[in-house]
Write a protein that holds these residues in place. Structure first.
Motif, PDB file in Angstrom:
ATOM      1  N   VAL A 206      18.704  18.002  21.605  1.00 14.52           N
ATOM      2  CA  VAL A 206      20.135  17.766  21.256  1.00 14.52           C
ATOM      3  C   VAL A 206      21.086  19.158  22.790  1.00 14.52           C
ATOM      4  N   TYR A 207      20.742  20.363  21.645  1.00  7.72           N
ATOM      5  CA  TYR A 207      21.155  21.414  22.479  1.00  7.72           C
ATOM      6  C   TYR A 207      20.391  21.339  23.752  1.00  7.72           C
ATOM      7  N   THR A 208      19.671  21.215  23.629  1.00 12.26           N
ATOM      8  CA  THR A 208      19.145  21.428  25.979  1.00 12.26           C
ATOM      9  C   THR A 208      19.877  20.225  26.742  1.00 12.26           C
ATOM     10  N   ILE A 213      24.337  18.747  29.736  1.00 18.08           N
ATOM     11  CA  ILE A 213      25.161  19.081  29.977  1.00 18.08           C
ATOM     12  C   ILE A 213      26.458  18.879  30.812  1.00 18.08           C
ATOM     13  N   ASN A 214      27.043  20.342  30.498  1.00 17.76           N
ATOM     14  CA  ASN A 214      27.841  21.044  30.350  1.00 17.76           C
ATOM     15  C   ASN A 214      28.267  21.656  32.422  1.00 17.76           C
ATOM     16  N   GLY A 215      26.913  21.635  32.306  1.00 14.77           N
ATOM     17  CA  GLY A 215      26.271  22.323  33.831  1.00 14.77           C
ATOM     18  C   GLY A 215      27.100  21.612  34.330  1.00 14.77           C
ATOM     19  N   GLU A 224      25.878  11.926  36.974  1.00 13.55           N
ATOM     20  CA  GLU A 224      24.340  13.111  36.651  1.00 13.55           C
ATOM     21  C   GLU A 224      24.462  13.145  34.819  1.00 13.55           C
ATOM     22  N   ALA A 225      25.611  13.546  34.847  1.00 14.38           N
ATOM     23  CA  ALA A 225      26.100  14.480  33.525  1.00 14.38           C
ATOM     24  C   ALA A 225      25.986  12.668  32.135  1.00 14.38           C
ATOM     25  N   ILE A 248      33.925  14.918  26.925  1.00 18.59           N
ATOM     26  CA  ILE A 248      35.273  14.667  26.856  1.00 18.59           C
ATOM     27  C   ILE A 248      35.809  15.085  27.305  1.00 18.59           C
ATOM     28  N   HIS A 249      35.348  16.582  27.946  1.00 22.37           N
ATOM     29  CA  HIS A 249      36.504  17.780  28.348  1.00 22.37           C
ATOM     30  C   HIS A 249      36.161  17.176  29.718  1.00 22.37           C
ATOM     31  N   GLY A 250      34.620  17.081  30.366  1.00 18.56           N
ATOM     32  CA  GLY A 250      34.706  17.248  31.626  1.00 18.56           C
ATOM     33  C   GLY A 250      34.972  16.239  33.378  1.00 18.56           C
ATOM     34  N   HIS A 251      35.347  14.894  32.148  1.00 14.84           N
ATOM     35  CA  HIS A 251      36.298  13.194  32.556  1.00 14.84           C
ATOM     36  C   HIS A 251      37.591  13.899  32.482  1.00 14.84           C
ATOM     37  N   CYS A 252      38.462  14.523  31.261  1.00 13.09           N
ATOM     38  CA  CYS A 252      39.346  15.004  31.232  1.00 13.09           C
ATOM     39  C   CYS A 252      39.758  15.970  33.074  1.00 13.09           C
TER      40      CYS A 252
END
Length: 418
Positions: A206-208, A213-215, A224-225, A248-252
């Motif tokens: 999950v961490y990987t 995803i954060n990147g 791609e995320a 959520i942060h990425g989409h916002c």
């Protein structure tokens, strides 16, 4: 021993070293440690070779190597002479004297503290070459610190050396390095390492996925995320709160609030409880879109789940309400912040002053400016200019001139528009 400073009974370096050996042989280790510290403090920096030689020459048949040389290295460390401690280790290696690994670890910690990163890695390699057992845990610790400091070349060298010393990189090893590259914006290297994980038999966790995803979200690569998120689900992994909040942060951030709300609902369906960061991210996204009713519903939901709005929640909502022209709600929120002893910041004050000026309430805007100044915040040029402009519109040149003089006296300096 009782009078090391007495000029009539002054000891030489060799006499001190002889006494240190005797004390160690008789297990008087505390006294030996004190005497070693006296020697180091007197001889000072760059004295390792001289002191080491004197200790060797006075050793005789005493079996005190283990304690004396370990104690000497620690004394140099505690005096801040880290390079002397390293020199001591190299001299023990030359004379085939073995000190405990714990002493070597302390040297490594001090080198880290002084940010001698290359020396840290070079020293650890020397330690391993002396026959001390390699530890995957220690490799991972070194990588984690190098990655944190942005020293990716060194981190990669540590990773590459893991197999050389007969160990296999763990999921933690891969994740540490992936995280380091992603923090520097190197997505290609992050995904190359993910492929290498599969090839080595280690499975991304999950961490990987959360790191990658954060990147992708930071680069605005949301499609791609989402694909990676779905791959994670297909592999039977259950996303955690960090994974959901990252998406959520990425989409916002990319103004795709509807998708962010869908992910939020998915998060709830998994039985996960959003934290304050998740809620504040959604509040920001919804306020930016002008969806204030949804924001208030979200805050009610947040309170029901046992979370209280914080400074970020209130400030974001004040700013959003002001931009939508809902001054009364903004002022109510300001009052709530005061009641809850939450200090307003310059963003909240500037938003309120701007809204009051748009409503033609110049006097109230000036009062808000006074309140802002009273809590130690400095309004910028634009804030003063808005209020001055409003007083000018009302033909109150006296108050406008007073504010202008105030700007000239206390700053900020008036601009061309003012």
């Amino acid at each position: 021993l009782s009078y090391p400073g007495n000029s009539s009974n002054r000891h030489t370096l060799h006499s001190y070293c002889t006494m240190i050996h005797l004390l160690c042989t008789h297990q008087m280790l505390i006294e030996a440690k004190s005497l070693i510290q006296v020697v180091v403090s007197r001889k000072g920096k760059d004295s390792a070779s001289d002191v080491f030689e004197a200790i060797l020459e006075t050793k005789g048949t005493q079996r005190s190597d283990f304690y004396v040389f370990s104690g000497l290295m620690i004394a140099y460390l505690e005096s801040g002479f880290v390079r002397d401690a390293v020199q001591c280790f190299r001299l023990t290696k030359q004379h085939k004297i073995r000190v405990p690994f714990d002493t070597c670890r302390k040297v490594l910690e001090h080198l880290m503290e002084f940010r001698y990163f290359k020396l840290v890695w070079d020293f650890y390699k020397e330690v391993l070459e002396c026959g001390y057992p390699a530890s995957l845990y220690f490799f991972n610790i070194l990588m984690q610190r190098f990655c944190k400091e942005g020293e990716m070349r060194l981190a990669q060298s540590v990773f590459d050396a893991i197999t050389k010393w007969g160990l296999r990189p763990s999921v933690v090893s891969f994740n540490t390095l992936i995280n380091g590259y992603i923090k520097l914006g190197d997505l290609d290297e992050g995904f190359r390492l993910k492929s290498a994980m599969h090839a080595s038999g280690a499975q991304p966790d999950v961490y990987t996925y959360s790191i990658l995803i954060n990147g992708l979200c930071k680069e605005g690569k949301l499609d791609e995320a989402n694909e990676l998120f779905n791959e994670m689900l297909d592999n039977g992994l259950v996303p955690n709160g960090v994974t959901f909040t990252t998406l959520i942060h990425g989409h916002c951030k990319n103004e795709k609030v509807d998708l962010a709300m869908e992910i939020y609902k998915q998060m709830l369906s998994q039985g996960l409880s959003p934290d304050l960061i998740t809620y504040n991210t959604l509040i920001y996204g919804l306020c930016k879109k002008g969806e204030l009713k949804q924001v208030h519903d979200l805050i009610d939901e947040m309170i029901m789940n046992g979370l209280k709005p914080d400074k970020i929640s209130y400030t974001t909502l004040i700013d959003g309400s002001c931009k939508e022209g809902d001054l009364e709600i903004a002022l109510e929120l300001r009052n709530k912040m005061i009641q809850e002893s939450i200090r307003l910041d310059d963003v909240a004050y500037t938003a309120l002053i701007s809204c009051l000026c748009r409503e033609g309430r110049a006097s109230d805007a000036e009062k808000m400016l006074r309140e802002m100044l009273s809590v130690g915040l400095k309004p910028d040029n634009g804030t003063y200019t808005m209020i001055i402009n409003e007083f000018c519109k009302k033909r109150d040149s006296k108050t406008a001139s007073k504010l202008l003089r105030e700007m000239q006296r206390d700053g900020p300096l008036p601009g061309v528009v003012t």
